[in-house]
Design a protein around this motif. Structure first.
Motif, PDB file in Angstrom:
ATOM      1  N   GLU A 175       0.810  -1.209   0.000  1.00 56.02           N
ATOM      2  CA  GLU A 175       0.000   0.000   0.000  1.00 56.02           C
ATOM      3  C   GLU A 175       0.847   1.264   0.000  1.00 56.02           C
ATOM      4  O   GLU A 175       0.493   2.261  -0.632  1.00 56.02           O
ATOM      5  CB  GLU A 175      -0.932   0.025   1.216  1.00 56.02           C
ATOM      6  N   GLU A 176       1.983   1.234   0.684  1.00 52.92           N
ATOM      7  CA  GLU A 176       2.701   2.470   0.944  1.00 52.92           C
ATOM      8  C   GLU A 176       3.827   2.767  -0.036  1.00 52.92           C
ATOM      9  O   GLU A 176       4.258   3.916  -0.146  1.00 52.92           O
ATOM     10  CB  GLU A 176       3.270   2.443   2.368  1.00 52.92           C
ATOM     11  N   PHE A 177       4.333   1.746  -0.751  1.00 53.84           N
ATOM     12  CA  PHE A 177       5.479   1.950  -1.633  1.00 53.84           C
ATOM     13  C   PHE A 177       5.217   1.292  -2.986  1.00 53.84           C
ATOM     14  O   PHE A 177       4.323   0.464  -3.132  1.00 53.84           O
ATOM     15  CB  PHE A 177       6.751   1.383  -0.998  1.00 53.84           C
ATOM     16  N   GLU A 178       6.031   1.637  -3.971  1.00 51.73           N
ATOM     17  CA  GLU A 178       5.846   1.127  -5.327  1.00 51.73           C
ATOM     18  C   GLU A 178       6.140  -0.369  -5.409  1.00 51.73           C
ATOM     19  O   GLU A 178       6.931  -0.910  -4.632  1.00 51.73           O
ATOM     20  CB  GLU A 178       6.759   1.882  -6.302  1.00 51.73           C
ATOM     21  N   THR A 179       5.510  -1.009  -6.380  1.00 50.27           N
ATOM     22  CA  THR A 179       5.755  -2.431  -6.619  1.00 50.27           C
ATOM     23  C   THR A 179       7.194  -2.625  -7.091  1.00 50.27           C
ATOM     24  O   THR A 179       7.695  -1.869  -7.925  1.00 50.27           O
ATOM     25  CB  THR A 179       4.784  -2.975  -7.678  1.00 50.27           C
ATOM     26  N   THR A 180       7.834  -3.641  -6.533  1.00 54.21           N
ATOM     27  CA  THR A 180       9.204  -3.960  -6.930  1.00 54.21           C
ATOM     28  C   THR A 180       9.252  -5.364  -7.502  1.00 54.21           C
ATOM     29  O   THR A 180       8.489  -6.243  -7.093  1.00 54.21           O
ATOM     30  CB  THR A 180      10.160  -3.871  -5.732  1.00 54.21           C
ATOM     31  N   GLY A 181      10.154  -5.599  -8.450  1.00 56.39           N
ATOM     32  CA  GLY A 181      10.316  -6.916  -9.041  1.00 56.39           C
ATOM     33  C   GLY A 181       9.230  -7.246 -10.051  1.00 56.39           C
ATOM     34  O   GLY A 181       8.310  -6.464 -10.297  1.00 56.39           O
ATOM     35  N   HIS A 182       9.354  -8.434 -10.645  1.00 59.00           N
ATOM     36  CA  HIS A 182       8.374  -8.899 -11.622  1.00 59.00           C
ATOM     37  C   HIS A 182       8.455 -10.416 -11.683  1.00 59.00           C
ATOM     38  O   HIS A 182       9.372 -11.033 -11.143  1.00 59.00           O
ATOM     39  CB  HIS A 182       8.635  -8.277 -12.995  1.00 59.00           C
ATOM     40  N   GLY A 183       7.473 -11.005 -12.328  1.00 57.79           N
ATOM     41  CA  GLY A 183       7.425 -12.459 -12.415  1.00 57.79           C
ATOM     42  C   GLY A 183       6.071 -12.986 -11.970  1.00 57.79           C
ATOM     43  O   GLY A 183       5.189 -12.218 -11.554  1.00 57.79           O
ATOM     44  N   PRO A 184       5.868 -14.296 -12.038  1.00 60.57           N
ATOM     45  CA  PRO A 184       4.552 -14.873 -11.749  1.00 60.57           C
ATOM     46  C   PRO A 184       4.167 -14.833 -10.274  1.00 60.57           C
ATOM     47  O   PRO A 184       2.980 -14.869  -9.945  1.00 60.57           O
ATOM     48  CB  PRO A 184       4.685 -16.320 -12.233  1.00 60.57           C
ATOM     49  N   ARG A 185       5.162 -14.766  -9.385  1.00 60.46           N
ATOM     50  CA  ARG A 185       4.881 -14.745  -7.948  1.00 60.46           C
ATOM     51  C   ARG A 185       5.003 -13.321  -7.413  1.00 60.46           C
ATOM     52  O   ARG A 185       6.014 -12.652  -7.616  1.00 60.46           O
ATOM     53  CB  ARG A 185       5.849 -15.670  -7.200  1.00 60.46           C
ATOM     54  N   ARG A 186       3.941 -12.876  -6.703  1.00 59.14           N
ATOM     55  CA  ARG A 186       3.925 -11.515  -6.182  1.00 59.14           C
ATOM     56  C   ARG A 186       3.314 -11.505  -4.778  1.00 59.14           C
ATOM     57  O   ARG A 186       2.194 -11.952  -4.577  1.00 59.14           O
ATOM     58  CB  ARG A 186       3.116 -10.601  -7.113  1.00 59.14           C
ATOM     59  N   TRP A 187       4.059 -11.004  -3.814  1.00 60.59           N
ATOM     60  CA  TRP A 187       3.545 -10.819  -2.465  1.00 60.59           C
ATOM     61  C   TRP A 187       2.791  -9.496  -2.416  1.00 60.59           C
ATOM     62  O   TRP A 187       3.282  -8.472  -2.893  1.00 60.59           O
ATOM     63  CB  TRP A 187       4.685 -10.807  -1.452  1.00 60.59           C
ATOM     64  N   VAL A 188       1.590  -9.525  -1.865  1.00 58.43           N
ATOM     65  CA  VAL A 188       0.752  -8.327  -1.759  1.00 58.43           C
ATOM     66  C   VAL A 188       0.534  -8.038  -0.278  1.00 58.43           C
ATOM     67  O   VAL A 188       0.014  -8.881   0.459  1.00 58.43           O
ATOM     68  CB  VAL A 188      -0.592  -8.518  -2.485  1.00 58.43           C
ATOM     69  N   ILE A 189       0.936  -6.850   0.143  1.00 57.01           N
ATOM     70  CA  ILE A 189       1.022  -6.523   1.558  1.00 57.01           C
ATOM     71  C   ILE A 189       0.194  -5.275   1.877  1.00 57.01           C
ATOM     72  O   ILE A 189       0.297  -4.254   1.191  1.00 57.01           O
ATOM     73  CB  ILE A 189       2.490  -6.239   1.976  1.00 57.01           C
ATOM     74  N   ASP A 190      -0.603  -5.365   2.929  1.00 57.54           N
ATOM     75  CA  ASP A 190      -1.189  -4.174   3.548  1.00 57.54           C
ATOM     76  C   ASP A 190      -0.693  -4.168   4.990  1.00 57.54           C
ATOM     77  O   ASP A 190      -1.148  -4.963   5.808  1.00 57.54           O
ATOM     78  CB  ASP A 190      -2.714  -4.224   3.506  1.00 57.54           C
ATOM     79  N   PRO A 191       0.267  -3.302   5.324  1.00 51.63           N
ATOM     80  CA  PRO A 191       0.896  -3.386   6.643  1.00 51.63           C
ATOM     81  C   PRO A 191      -0.071  -3.152   7.797  1.00 51.63           C
ATOM     82  O   PRO A 191       0.026  -3.806   8.841  1.00 51.63           O
ATOM     83  CB  PRO A 191       1.982  -2.312   6.583  1.00 51.63           C
ATOM     84  N   ILE A 192      -0.991  -2.192   7.609  1.00 52.89           N
ATOM     85  CA  ILE A 192      -2.042  -1.969   8.604  1.00 52.89           C
ATOM     86  C   ILE A 192      -3.339  -1.706   7.860  1.00 52.89           C
ATOM     87  O   ILE A 192      -3.560  -0.610   7.345  1.00 52.89           O
ATOM     88  CB  ILE A 192      -1.730  -0.793   9.544  1.00 52.89           C
ATOM     89  N   ASP A 193      -4.186  -2.706   7.787  1.00 55.36           N
ATOM     90  CA  ASP A 193      -5.526  -2.523   7.237  1.00 55.36           C
ATOM     91  C   ASP A 193      -6.396  -2.010   8.380  1.00 55.36           C
ATOM     92  O   ASP A 193      -6.518  -2.654   9.420  1.00 55.36           O
ATOM     93  CB  ASP A 193      -6.066  -3.860   6.716  1.00 55.36           C
ATOM     94  N   GLY A 194      -6.988  -0.839   8.179  1.00 56.79           N
ATOM     95  CA  GLY A 194      -7.719  -0.191   9.264  1.00 56.79           C
ATOM     96  C   GLY A 194      -6.870   0.863   9.948  1.00 56.79           C
ATOM     97  O   GLY A 194      -6.911   1.009  11.171  1.00 56.79           O
ATOM     98  N   THR A 195      -6.090   1.623   9.151  1.00 56.74           N
ATOM     99  CA  THR A 195      -5.217   2.641   9.727  1.00 56.74           C
ATOM    100  C   THR A 195      -6.002   3.675  10.532  1.00 56.74           C
ATOM    101  O   THR A 195      -5.535   4.138  11.581  1.00 56.74           O
ATOM    102  CB  THR A 195      -4.397   3.345   8.622  1.00 56.74           C
ATOM    103  N   HIS A 196      -7.181   4.044  10.075  1.00 58.50           N
ATOM    104  CA  HIS A 196      -7.978   5.042  10.802  1.00 58.50           C
ATOM    105  C   HIS A 196      -8.334   4.517  12.188  1.00 58.50           C
ATOM    106  O   HIS A 196      -8.334   5.277  13.166  1.00 58.50           O
ATOM    107  CB  HIS A 196      -9.228   5.404  10.014  1.00 58.50           C
ATOM    108  N   ASN A 197      -8.648   3.226  12.301  1.00 59.85           N
ATOM    109  CA  ASN A 197      -8.863   2.633  13.619  1.00 59.85           C
ATOM    110  C   ASN A 197      -7.573   2.676  14.435  1.00 59.85           C
ATOM    111  O   ASN A 197      -7.581   2.999  15.622  1.00 59.85           O
ATOM    112  CB  ASN A 197      -9.333   1.181  13.483  1.00 59.85           C
ATOM    113  N   PHE A 198      -6.469   2.308  13.801  1.00 61.14           N
ATOM    114  CA  PHE A 198      -5.171   2.257  14.476  1.00 61.14           C
ATOM    115  C   PHE A 198      -4.826   3.600  15.112  1.00 61.14           C
ATOM    116  O   PHE A 198      -4.433   3.658  16.287  1.00 61.14           O
ATOM    117  CB  PHE A 198      -4.097   1.840  13.471  1.00 61.14           C
ATOM    118  N   VAL A 199      -4.968   4.677  14.338  1.00 55.26           N
ATOM    119  CA  VAL A 199      -4.552   5.982  14.854  1.00 55.26           C
ATOM    120  C   VAL A 199      -5.510   6.519  15.915  1.00 55.26           C
ATOM    121  O   VAL A 199      -5.126   7.379  16.713  1.00 55.26           O
ATOM    122  CB  VAL A 199      -4.382   7.011  13.708  1.00 55.26           C
TER     123      VAL A 199
END
Length: 264
Positions: A69-93
């Motif tokens: 969510e926070e930084f640009e996609t890096t690398g390429h290929g058939p396998r891709r890790w998809v990350i949301d470090p904090i889903d619900g940031t508004h709740n978090f803060v």
């Protein structure tokens, strides 16, 4: 069939590492919060958590791409890790404990692994293709989860995040009509709605606007638990910009009532 046991173990290791950052910053008095161009919030914990995941993946899975969510996609290929470090940031803060880290592996454009860690709730959910869906604190202390068997809207429990997006999508009246017909509605919100569907506590979850990183980790968990996860247009997976997740028995009726291609 490919197995993802090693990747699932890695996802747990990543979640453990992220938890040490996020829990140390949750309700911290010096938490730094900024507004992004889309007016959503980002905290120093979001950035630090995603940077940590990217660093560990670069070391352990150097051939895999990484999308977050926070930084640009890096690398390429058939396998891709998809990350949301904090889903619900508004709740978090705001100090609300409903937030989580979402970690997914997409292989050849299919989400094949998903992990959701909600440390402030003391909960974790995960699944990999063909391995079922599970909940617990770790791989060694887990319980398999399944969707409900509720078969009518009148007996169904529905969870959502907010009403504003449905108005923007021009489905506000349809959504309200569906909530009126359901037995019970609650706004549990964000990832939690979908995990409750996976474990059979809720029967329907829907949101009108979501990004891939909001959904990719949820898909394997819901589907391996026996449910369905599509866009409002009925497209399977996290690619349609919005989401409907159900126990499967209710899915076609929910799509008929809310679906973006269901208009006369």
């Amino acid at each position: 069939m490919a197995t993802y046991d090693d990747d699932l173990r890695l996802a747990h290791v990543l979640a453990d590492a992220v938890e040490r950052i996020t829990m140390s910053r949750f309700r911290a008095e010096d938490l730094s919060v900024e507004s992004k161009p889309d007016l959503t919030l980002v905290s120093d914990a979001d950035k630090a958590a995603e940077e940590l995941v990217r660093m560990q993946l670069k070391r352990t899975r150097p051939r895999d791409a990484v999308e977050g969510e926070e930084f640009e996609t890096t690398g390429h290929g058939p396998r891709r890790w998809v990350i949301d470090p904090i889903d619900g940031t508004h709740n978090f803060v705001r100090g609300v404990p409903v937030w989580g880290t979402l970690i997914s592996l997409v292989d050849n454009e299919m989400p094949v692994l998903g992990l959701v860690a909600a440390p402030a709730l003391g909960r974790r959910w995960w699944a990999a293709n063909g391995s079922g869906a599970w909940s617990g604190r770790s791989l060694s202390s887990a319980k398999r989860i399944h969707v409900s068997k509720v078969s009518t809207i009148e007996d169904a429990s529905l969870s959502y995040s907010s009403l504003k997006g449905w108005r923007a999508l021009d489905r506000h009246e349809e959504f309200l009509a569906l909530t009126d017909d359901c037995w019970r509605t609650r706004a549990y919100g964000d990832f939690w709605s979908y995990m409750l569907v996976a474990e059979g506590a809720v029967d329907i979850a829907a949101e009108p606007e979501l990004a891939v990183y909001d959904m990719a980790a949820l898909v394997p968990i819901v589907t391996e638990a026996g449910g369905r996860f599509t866009s409002l247009a009925g497209k399977p997976g996290p690619w349609g910009g919005n989401a409907v997740a159900t126990n499967g028995l209710l899915h076609d009726e929910v799509l008929e009532r809310l679906g973006t291609d269901a208009r006369a």
